[in-house]
Design a protein around this motif. Structure first.
Motif, PDB file in Angstrom:
ATOM      1  N   ARG A   3       0.910  -1.164   0.119  1.00  0.00           N
ATOM      2  CA  ARG A   3      -0.079  -0.191   0.060  1.00  0.00           C
ATOM      3  C   ARG A   3       0.977   1.410   0.037  1.00  0.00           C
ATOM      4  O   ARG A   3       2.061   1.287   0.846  1.00  0.00           O
ATOM      5  CB  ARG A   3      -0.843  -0.078   1.391  1.00  0.00           C
ATOM      6  CG  ARG A   3      -1.768   1.046   1.329  1.00  0.00           C
ATOM      7  CD  ARG A   3      -2.864   0.920   2.375  1.00  0.00           C
ATOM      8  NE  ARG A   3      -3.862   1.936   2.206  1.00  0.00           N
ATOM      9  CZ  ARG A   3      -4.167   2.531   3.491  1.00  0.00           C
ATOM     10  NH1 ARG A   3      -3.626   2.238   4.460  1.00  0.00           N
ATOM     11  NH2 ARG A   3      -5.083   3.680   3.451  1.00  0.00           N
ATOM     12  N   LEU A   4       0.502   2.060  -0.734  1.00  0.00           N
ATOM     13  CA  LEU A   4       1.111   3.381  -0.933  1.00  0.00           C
ATOM     14  C   LEU A   4       0.120   4.633  -0.419  1.00  0.00           C
ATOM     15  O   LEU A   4      -0.840   4.689  -0.770  1.00  0.00           O
ATOM     16  CB  LEU A   4       1.897   3.741  -2.228  1.00  0.00           C
ATOM     17  CG  LEU A   4       2.428   2.861  -3.026  1.00  0.00           C
ATOM     18  CD1 LEU A   4       2.900   3.116  -4.568  1.00  0.00           C
ATOM     19  CD2 LEU A   4       3.779   2.223  -2.367  1.00  0.00           C
ATOM     20  N   CYS A  22       5.531   9.570   0.676  1.00  0.00           N
ATOM     21  CA  CYS A  22       4.869   8.419   0.292  1.00  0.00           C
ATOM     22  C   CYS A  22       5.201   7.334   1.221  1.00  0.00           C
ATOM     23  O   CYS A  22       6.367   6.660   0.965  1.00  0.00           O
ATOM     24  CB  CYS A  22       5.089   8.234  -1.253  1.00  0.00           C
ATOM     25  SG  CYS A  22       4.485   6.706  -1.914  1.00  0.00           S
ATOM     26  N   GLU A  23       4.496   6.766   1.867  1.00  0.00           N
ATOM     27  CA  GLU A  23       4.822   5.810   2.988  1.00  0.00           C
ATOM     28  C   GLU A  23       4.310   4.543   2.150  1.00  0.00           C
ATOM     29  O   GLU A  23       3.423   4.213   1.857  1.00  0.00           O
ATOM     30  CB  GLU A  23       4.109   6.069   4.130  1.00  0.00           C
ATOM     31  CG  GLU A  23       4.418   4.928   5.077  1.00  0.00           C
ATOM     32  CD  GLU A  23       3.803   5.101   6.684  1.00  0.00           C
ATOM     33  OE1 GLU A  23       3.035   5.995   6.677  1.00  0.00           O
ATOM     34  OE2 GLU A  23       3.972   4.258   7.513  1.00  0.00           O
ATOM     35  N   VAL A  24       5.322   3.576   2.146  1.00  0.00           N
ATOM     36  CA  VAL A  24       5.030   2.200   1.822  1.00  0.00           C
ATOM     37  C   VAL A  24       4.794   1.403   2.889  1.00  0.00           C
ATOM     38  O   VAL A  24       5.726   1.256   3.866  1.00  0.00           O
ATOM     39  CB  VAL A  24       6.220   1.877   0.834  1.00  0.00           C
ATOM     40  CG1 VAL A  24       6.129   0.531   0.327  1.00  0.00           C
ATOM     41  CG2 VAL A  24       6.681   2.801  -0.347  1.00  0.00           C
ATOM     42  N   GLY A 122      -0.483   5.019  -5.173  1.00  0.00           N
ATOM     43  CA  GLY A 122      -1.140   5.697  -4.079  1.00  0.00           C
ATOM     44  C   GLY A 122      -2.441   6.311  -4.424  1.00  0.00           C
ATOM     45  O   GLY A 122      -2.575   6.465  -5.692  1.00  0.00           O
ATOM     46  N   GLN A 123      -3.127   6.908  -3.764  1.00  0.00           N
ATOM     47  CA  GLN A 123      -4.414   7.749  -4.134  1.00  0.00           C
ATOM     48  C   GLN A 123      -4.381   9.309  -4.496  1.00  0.00           C
ATOM     49  O   GLN A 123      -5.213   9.708  -5.146  1.00  0.00           O
ATOM     50  CB  GLN A 123      -5.282   7.766  -2.679  1.00  0.00           C
ATOM     51  CG  GLN A 123      -4.904   8.743  -1.747  1.00  0.00           C
ATOM     52  CD  GLN A 123      -3.714   8.552  -0.971  1.00  0.00           C
ATOM     53  OE1 GLN A 123      -3.102   7.570  -0.959  1.00  0.00           O
ATOM     54  NE2 GLN A 123      -3.407   9.622  -0.290  1.00  0.00           N
ATOM     55  N   GLY A 124      -3.191   9.802  -4.248  1.00  0.00           N
ATOM     56  CA  GLY A 124      -2.949  10.869  -4.814  1.00  0.00           C
ATOM     57  C   GLY A 124      -2.933  12.162  -3.538  1.00  0.00           C
ATOM     58  O   GLY A 124      -3.815  11.976  -2.566  1.00  0.00           O
ATOM     59  N   THR A 125      -2.248  13.168  -3.839  1.00  0.00           N
ATOM     60  CA  THR A 125      -2.394  14.531  -3.051  1.00  0.00           C
ATOM     61  C   THR A 125      -2.247  15.592  -3.929  1.00  0.00           C
ATOM     62  O   THR A 125      -1.512  15.497  -4.824  1.00  0.00           O
ATOM     63  CB  THR A 125      -1.227  14.503  -1.979  1.00  0.00           C
ATOM     64  OG1 THR A 125      -1.441  15.401  -0.985  1.00  0.00           O
ATOM     65  CG2 THR A 125       0.301  14.384  -2.395  1.00  0.00           C
ATOM     66  N   GLN A 126      -3.232  16.243  -3.562  1.00  0.00           N
ATOM     67  CA  GLN A 126      -3.408  17.685  -4.529  1.00  0.00           C
ATOM     68  C   GLN A 126      -2.331  18.861  -4.003  1.00  0.00           C
ATOM     69  O   GLN A 126      -2.026  19.069  -2.917  1.00  0.00           O
ATOM     70  CB  GLN A 126      -4.733  18.254  -4.067  1.00  0.00           C
ATOM     71  CG  GLN A 126      -4.970  19.481  -4.997  1.00  0.00           C
ATOM     72  CD  GLN A 126      -5.112  19.288  -6.452  1.00  0.00           C
ATOM     73  OE1 GLN A 126      -5.566  18.501  -6.843  1.00  0.00           O
ATOM     74  NE2 GLN A 126      -4.582  20.194  -7.246  1.00  0.00           N
TER      75      GLN A 126
END
Length: 131
Positions: A3-4, A22-24, A122-126
Motif C-alpha cells: 500500500r502506498l 509516500c509511505e510504503v 497511491g491515492q494522490g495528494t493535491q
C-alpha cells in the motif's frame, strides 16, 4: 498487500516549497523503483521524478521540467519516499501520485516515466500553486 499513501500536499505561493511523502507498507525490502507522477485537469498523467535501488545504491532522476527544483529522497527506516518541491510554479498545480514497481524496469530511461512501468499506486495528494 503493498500500500502506498501520499501526504503533504496543499497550497503554496509561486516560489514556495512543499514536501510530499509516500509511505510504503506491506513490503519488507526497499522497493526497487519508486516514481512520482502528476496529473492536472484535462491532461494525461506524467512522470516527474523517481528513484531506483540497486544493492546499496540509490539513483534519483527527474524530468527537465522539474530538474533543479524537485528532489527525490527516501528514508529506509520509515519506508517513506519524499518529493521535495522548491521554486514552485503555477504550472506545477496537479494531483501528485507516487508509484512503485517490484522489478527494475525503471532502470530503462525510456520506461521510468511511463505509467505502465509501475504496478502499485497511491491515492494522490493535491498540490495547488498560486501566482
Amino acid at each position: 498487500q503493498v500500500r502506498l499513501v501520499e501526504s503533504g500536499g496543499g497550497s503554496a505561493p509561486a516560489g514556495g516549497s512543499l514536501r510530499l511523502s509516500c509511505e510504503v507498507s506491506g513490503y519488507t525490502l526497499r522497493m526497487p523503483c519508486m516514481g512520482w507522477f502528476r496529473q492536472s485537469p484535462g491532461n494525461e498523467r506524467e512522470g516527474v521524478a523517481g528513484l531506483y535501488n540497486t544493492g546499496a545504491s540509490t539513483t534519483t532522476y527527474s524530468t527537465d521540467s522539474v530538474k533543479g527544483r524537485f528532489t527525490v529522497s527516501q528514508d529506509n527506516d520509515k519506508n517513506t519516499v519524499y518529493l521535495q518541491m522548491n521554486s514552485l510554479k503555477p504550472e506545477d498545480t496537479a494531483m501528485y501520485y507516487c508509484a512503485a514497481d517490484y522489478s527494475l524496469s525503471c532502470l530503462d530511461s525510456s520506461s521510468r516515466f511511463l505509467e505502465q512501468t509501475y504496478n502499485q499506486w497511491g491515492q494522490g495528494t493535491q498540490v495547488t500553486v498560486s501566482s
